[in-house]
Design a protein around this motif. Sequence first.
Motif, short mmCIF file in Angstrom:
data_model
loop_
_atom_site.label_atom_id
_atom_site.label_comp_id
_atom_site.label_asym_id
_atom_site.label_seq_id
_atom_site.Cartn_x
_atom_site.Cartn_y
_atom_site.Cartn_z
N UNK A 346 0.91 -1.16 0.04
CA UNK A 346 -0.03 -0.04 0.02
C UNK A 346 0.82 1.15 0.01
N UNK A 347 2.09 1.25 0.07
CA UNK A 347 3.06 2.47 -0.26
C UNK A 347 2.61 3.01 -1.99
N UNK A 348 2.74 4.14 -1.85
CA UNK A 348 2.33 5.00 -3.19
C UNK A 348 3.35 4.33 -4.31
N UNK A 349 2.54 3.85 -5.26
CA UNK A 349 3.44 3.27 -6.42
C UNK A 349 4.32 4.09 -7.31
N UNK A 350 3.62 5.63 -7.13
CA UNK A 350 4.36 6.67 -7.78
C UNK A 350 5.90 6.91 -7.34
N UNK A 351 6.24 6.39 -6.01
CA UNK A 351 7.63 6.86 -5.53
C UNK A 351 8.53 5.42 -5.86
N UNK A 352 9.72 5.62 -5.79
CA UNK A 352 10.72 4.68 -6.06
C UNK A 352 10.60 3.80 -4.77
N UNK A 353 10.48 4.37 -3.72
CA UNK A 353 10.20 3.51 -2.48
C UNK A 353 9.27 2.41 -2.54
N UNK A 354 8.02 3.12 -2.99
CA UNK A 354 6.75 2.34 -3.18
C UNK A 354 6.82 1.13 -4.02
N UNK A 355 7.66 1.43 -5.35
CA UNK A 355 7.85 0.24 -6.26
C UNK A 355 8.77 -0.80 -5.63
N UNK A 356 9.76 -0.35 -4.88
CA UNK A 356 10.71 -1.49 -4.21
C UNK A 356 10.07 -2.00 -3.30
N UNK A 357 9.10 -1.56 -2.52
CA UNK A 357 8.13 -2.37 -1.47
C UNK A 357 7.57 -3.49 -2.20
N UNK A 358 6.93 -3.22 -3.46
CA UNK A 358 5.86 -4.02 -3.95
C UNK A 358 6.84 -5.14 -4.80
N UNK A 359 8.02 -4.59 -5.19
CA UNK A 359 8.82 -5.77 -5.75
C UNK A 359 9.35 -6.58 -4.57
#
Length: 535
Positions: A346-359
């Motif tokens: 649920x971290x914002x996918x628009x941020x690098x941190x959010x994409x890393x969390x999903x990955x």
Amino acid sequence: MSSLLDGLILATASVHVFLAPYTKVEESFNLHATHDVLMYGVGPSALPNYDHFVFSGAVPRSFIGSVLLAWISTPVLYAADHFNLLHSKFDLQLIVRLVLTTFNAIVICLIRRAVSRRFGRGTSAMFAILSCTQFHLPFWMGRTLPNMFALIPVNVSSYLLLNLEPNALRPSTLNVRRAISLLTFTAVVFRSEVALLLAAICLQSLLTGSITFGSLVKTGLVAGLSSIGLTVLVDSYFWSQWPLWPELYGLYFNVYQGKSAEWGVSPPHTYFTSHLPKLLLSSLPLAFLSLVLPSSPRNRTWTTFLPHILFVLGLSALGHKEWRFVVYVVPMFNVAAARSAHWLTTRRVSTIFGRICRLIFFGLLAGNIAATYILTRSSMVNYPGGVALATFNDQYANQTNVHVHISNLAAQTGASLFLQTRAPPYPTFFPSLHPASTSTSWTYSKTENLTLGSLTADRRITHLIAESPEAKVAKGWKVTGALYGFKGWKVDRALVGDLKSGRVLERGVGSVWERLVGALSMEEEEMLWILERAT
């Protein structure tokens, strides 16, 4: 959505029953006790026929779980017979296991609903996904280990402690008392190691003010004495020993006398470095990640599974360690892991941190699926004894006067009493399972430690399911079938070098795909042989 997640949990566990329908020696006591209750009943005249008087095991086990399982399964068996789904005694084994699976799965679903109520639907969905992509709990919850009977009341107690009222910071005193009663019953009747989990939860409940010391003592005494009375009454009857408290006997034998060490001793860290990683897979790092995530007092995760960590630490002091001793902690670790999984996704996918969390999450989930696939594949071919006896029954279906000796390995890897389909006993309430003629009745023998020479000399024995390679060339016997079992996994070590050099591309992209798919292959080897007397 909620019903869909519950259905996914039940379906996942049920599929494992069909993928690996046979059982191993550690499941045999409760499986055969259930068989005997179904076939003979529980009257005094039936007891001399029970299997445990011949194959009693190292320590006595309680009959309470087996009797309940047999009785609860009976209406399901009647329904299956009504719809013409019963064709052999082995079908009874499948249904009995499915009933046990269903009860365990239902309680997991209750925990999921409590998670939804306390932490939200997103965390609830993550709990279901993590639980279904693990191997051990879905695979084993339908197996008749005492631990799987114990898992039901342990998980009900977890549900009671987790299912809080809106905005509540701790469970009600009534739910705490119910949970303590269930854990006390479980420790007294099924598995004594649950007493350590009970102690941890009692300590937490006292420190948080969820129960008073006086109420705790009263609850423990009432639950403990009534559970002792029940198990002594029931198990003394079935074992024909008075008085008998099986779990106390097992505790004395394994802990006080130290006999459990004969099955191996492991270092103190084994549960955390070996067993929990196998049981939990990606849920282990996710569970510990939840300890540092921001949360409100109501949503703090550490209160959920801290007693379970203390439980594992307590068991780590014992020398003999097995994964099944700590399997009870899996659902609550999954609750904590689901909190982390929901936070990562649920971290914002628009941020690098959010994409890393999903990955990170989807990488861990992919690892879950890969490990579960490998473990399931290997487990499907890890019961050669069951396959051997089922094959033998089909191979000689039209033959009469059969007397087959079942080797130790076959008996330990799936050749259960339910697979003795062409010999008594037959359940009187299902006439469709009876043979057309009693003259076709076979004899199945499991007498242990017999040499090949003595088996050959006994002219009554017409067939063997043998484990010794020498049996393949034994004089007087003819091999009519070979059964394979799991040997290991083979890795294509040359693939990495071929990829680096580009040689793997010489035959095109299709060849690369074939090599990648076959990079890990399962190996099997002959383990059992079916023989018939030649002379």
